[in-house]
Design an enzyme around this catalytic site. Structure first.
Site, PDB file in Angstrom:
ATOM      1  CD  GLU B 206      -1.936  -2.292   1.452  1.00 19.00           C
ATOM      2  OE1 GLU B 206      -0.820  -2.593   1.923  1.00 19.00           O
ATOM      3  OE2 GLU B 206      -2.850  -3.124   1.283  1.00 19.00           O
ATOM      4  CG  HIS B 275      -9.579  -6.345   8.742  1.00 23.03           C
ATOM      5  ND1 HIS B 275      -8.508  -6.742   9.489  1.00 23.03           N
ATOM      6  CD2 HIS B 275      -9.290  -6.709   7.471  1.00 23.03           C
ATOM      7  CE1 HIS B 275      -7.624  -7.330   8.722  1.00 23.03           C
ATOM      8  NE2 HIS B 275      -8.057  -7.316   7.488  1.00 23.03           N
TER       9      HIS B 275
END
Lengths: 353, 473
Positions: B206, B275
């Protein structure tokens, strides 16, 4: 705005034949012509005199914050500039004044940015570490160590996307070479065969940390091995060696073969920034490099031994450079601070109507 | 004749000790020569000559303490080209003026007086780009326009496909966006239509691919960077903020980064703390970014198209729990919804419920519950977090006199806190009760089903808060 007013650090392309790949540690000989060598001399001297003056202005309180000088490393920016094509991009970290000058930015607007004035290339809003010029294909000037490697790989992604034949040069230091995003970038650049040249300016100190205290493999040109990126070690104090290596790297990248790593062995004479007393190394160590490896004296010697320039000619170049730098300093001193109305400009770009 | 001045060796240095001279009168110096050593309470530094010439006179002998910065310390018979002496205090930059103690005069000193205009400017009134001159409104729908039931997932896909057809500089990159057709199938079919050059599968990296995206945007392309979820974008947040949001400003307007960072945001179900996080407040904090969090499919499509066309970096927060929900999307040629405009989704006079993304649906359901008890709630969908359309919220509060904010994020320093502050500033006299905030409990989101339910905002909690500000509980 003084952008593009003076010829000063004019862009000049060498026309000499590229040197054959000689692996690491090859010696340079002046197969580059007289004019080119004189031009490299002039550019390196411009950077050095500019940086000396920047240091002085810092000392006078005219430059604030951080100020990282490029003195000692001049041959790298100049040699890479000599090897690249017009439009090829440069991007680097915060030790960026030299790259900007050789890329063709006006010394006035670079110096005025250092003093935080409206005549600066970022209108005084970026400072020493954050300058850009789309005209000169210079994409910063980045204050976060290693960020320029991913960004520079992104420039290469754009080059590849557009198939415009441009190569991006991402410069970073031995310190940045330990950042994770460098390897994330290496991987993508290699997978996608992006036209990027990674130039590691190994000046042997990440701020105050000597490379062997921070880095398990100090031969940084090997850092691409697990990504199948070729690398070579180059004498970064020899502008001709730098240029020849950069030409090889450029040819590789432009030819669709993906990235290339150049580890430039170099040295910075000054501290990490102006406020660094550099007590982590001895004066003898610095003096030794200055005496034996100085990139400008090296070219001076080549010019003289080839009979291409005598002391007077070199002195004339020095005088010309000093004039440019004095002019830049005067501009930077007298250009006004940005108007308070600039506080809220350039936060967002207006949508095209 | 040139004076060599006592240099400042740091932005905060005011004076120092001239510890040692390495040159004496009559010596020739050239630039780069070390001529003296100076000590401060912090460090010892060498002074290098800038100008060349012969030392005419040492003005300050070694060992002298408390030598003020910019005092002449030696005189040089030089070749010219010397710098002018330092400017007088009134023309020097504030941070360089003498008279401030060590450690008090740094360039970033928060006490440093800002420009006058900055002091009088109303807080939050930003540049013209975020303060629309004309009222923003959704495009007019033609008479009898066909409304097509579309999932949020497909609306997002359609937006990207339409913009990629329209502009060759637009491309999509991210994990599993191409061959896998998207981890949540948002990019389904795009690889087939646009090919691998414009729909790029990235490695799981990322920080790196966000940086590549920003670099490509600096070069003039218009990347759409998909994060599989915004939780993973924390690895990339440096590039989103330091590289994308700030560069236009730091370059004096030269370098634009037209880029969209998009992906699901907030809590899905039973995926626990790492998450499940709402980043609206995080990105909403940052000048230079635009932040969008749509609720229905029409807004998802229209706002994503606007985001891709926007010349600024945009953080586009989607919601996994909404991807499969169907809504009406108008079948028009080019459906673009303006960034920065809230939408009143339900009118009412009793209480204002403000939310974004999935919580808009919760508020609409809560409003139905409240109606049963005679409270008519007005539901304002922010749609854009930054620039925030606070005017629409304030207008609603002027009508209802009561405010409840709802968000999935944590309460402290959150979106609701910002709205409550703004409404208090702008409509204090209209409030009949202190604003109430509904948000995730102040804990990392638990995994256990019962604790997860306890932690998240719910319709019941919204109803309860609305009744509390209506003094009806």
């Amino acid at each position: 705005m003084a952008r593009g007013q003076t010829a000063s650090a004019g862009r000049r392309k060498t026309t000499s034949a590229p040197r054959r790949a000689g692996g690491k540690g090859h010696n340079s000989s002046p197969d580059t012509g007289r004019d080119e060598l004189l031009e490299y001399y002039r550019q390196m001297l411009l950077v050095r005199r500019f940086e000396e003056r920047a240091g002085q202005l810092y000392g006078m309180g005219l430059i604030g914050g951080f100020c990282h000088l490029y003195i000692g490393q001049e041959a790298i920016a100049v040699g890479c500039e000599a090897a690249k094509n017009p439009g090829d991009q440069f991007i680097t970290g915060y030790r960026d004044h030299g790259h900007m000058l050789v890329a063709g930015m006006d010394p006035r607007e670079v110096m005025a940015e250092l003093t935080g004035r409206i005549g600066g290339s970022s209108k005084g809003k970026g400072g020493s570490m954050h300058m850009f010029s789309t005209e000169a294909a210079f994409y910063g000037g980045h204050g976060i160590v290693g960020a320029q490697v991913a960004l520079g790989t992104g420039l290469a992604l754009a080059n590849s996307y557009r198939e415009d034949g441009k190569v991006s040069f991402a410069f970073f230091g031995d310190g940045a070479a330990n950042q994770g995003q460098v390897y994330e970038s290496f991987n993508m650049a290699a997978v996608w065969k992006l036209p990027v040249v990674y130039v590691i300016e190994n000046n042997q100190y990440a701020m105050g940390t000597a490379i062997d205290r921070s880095t398990s493999e100090v031969e940084l040109y090997k850092r691409g091995i697990s990504f199948n990126i070729p690398g070579e070690q180059v004498d970064g104090m020899d502008v001709l060696a730098v240029k020849a290596a950069a030409q090889r790297a450029c040819e590789h990248a432009r030819g669709g073969n993906g990235p290339y790593i150049l580890e430039m062995k170099t040295y910075r004479y000054r501290g990490h920034s102006m406020s660094d007393p550099a007590k982590y190394r001895t004066r003898e160590e610095v003096d030794e490099v200055r005496k034996t490896r100085d990139p400008i004296e090296h070219v001076e010697h080549l010019l003289e031994t080839n009979g291409w320039a005598d002391a007077d000619a070199l002195k004339a170049i020095d005088a010309e450079v000093k004039k440019i730098v004095a002019d830049a300093a005067e501009f930077a001193r007298t250009s006004p601070e940005p108007d308070p109305s600039e506080l809220y400009t350039d936060v967002y770009t207006e949508l095209r109507a | 004749m040139t004076d060599i001045l006592m240099p400042a060796l740091s932005p905060t240095m005011e004076e120092g000790t001239l510890a040692k001279w390495f040159v004496k009168a009559g010596d020739t110096v050239k630039s780069g020569d070390v001529i003296a050593e100076i000590e401060t309470d912090k460090a010892t530094m060498e002074v290098e000559a800038v100008d060349e010439g012969v030392v005419a006179e040492i003005l300050v002998p070694e060992g002298t303490e408390e030598v003020k910065v910019n005092t002449p310390i030696a005189r040089l018979n030089g070749e010219g080209g010397a710098a002018k002496p330092a400017p007088k205090a009134e023309e020097a930059p504030a941070e360089a003026s003498p008279g401030k103690g060590e450690g008090k005069a740094s360039a970033g000193d928060p006490e440093k007086k800002p420009p006058e205009e900055a002091e009088t400017r109303p807080e939050g009134e930003g540049p013209a780009a975020v303060t629309p001159k004309e009222p923003l409104k959704d495009p007019e729908l033609p008479e009898g326009v066909n409304l097509v039931k579309t999932t949020v997932r497909d609306a997002l896909r359609d937006a990207m496909a339409e913009e990629m057809r329209r502009d060759g500089d637009v491309f999509l990159m991210g994990e599993e966006v191409a061959q896998y057709q998207g981890a949540y199938k948002v990019s389904r079919g795009l690889l087939d239509e646009f090919g691998p050059k414009r729909v790029i599968d990235t490695p799981i990296t990322e920080h790196g691919f966000a940086g590549l995206g920003v670099g490509a945007a600096m070069a003039g392309l218009k990347p759409i960077v998909e994060f599989m979820t915004f939780n993973f974008a924390m690895q990339a947040i440096d590039h989103i903020i330091n590289s994308a949001a700030k560069t236009l400003y730091m370059s004096g307007g030269q370098i634009k980064t037209s880029i969209v960072f998009r992906g699901p945001n907030g809590a899905a179900a039973r995926v626990a703390a790492q998450h499940s996080q709402d980043y609206a407040a995080w990105y909403g904090h940052v000048p230079g970014l635009k932040v969008i969090a749509p609720y229905d499919a029409a807004d998802a499509k229209g706002l994503l198209k606007a985001a891709i066309r926007d010349p600024n970096p945009v953080v586009f927060l989607e919601h996994e729990m909404l991807y499969g929900q169907e809504f009406d999307v108008p079948e028009v040629e080019d459906w673009v919804v303006p960034i920065g405009k809230a939408k009143v989704r339900r009118e009412g006079n009793g209480v204002t419920l403000v939310a974004y993304s999935r919580m808009v649906g919760f508020c609409l359901a809560a409003a139905e519950e409240l109606a049963k008890d005679g409270i008519e709630a007005e539901v304002v969908d922010l749609r854009t977090i930054r620039p925030m359309d606070i005017e629409t919220v304030v207008e609603s509060v002027k009508k209802t006199n009561r405010l409840v904010t709802v968000e999935e994020g944590w309460g402290p320093m959150g979106v609701g806190a910002e709205i409550a502050a703004k409404v208090t500033e702008l409509a204090f006299d209209y409030l009949d009760a202190p604003p109430a905030r509904v948000h995730q409990e102040d804990v990392p989101l638990p995994y256990a089903a019962n604790l997860e339910a306890l932690s998240m905002p719910s319709i019941e909690r919204i109803v309860k808060a609305a009744k509390a500000v209506s003094y009806k509980d």
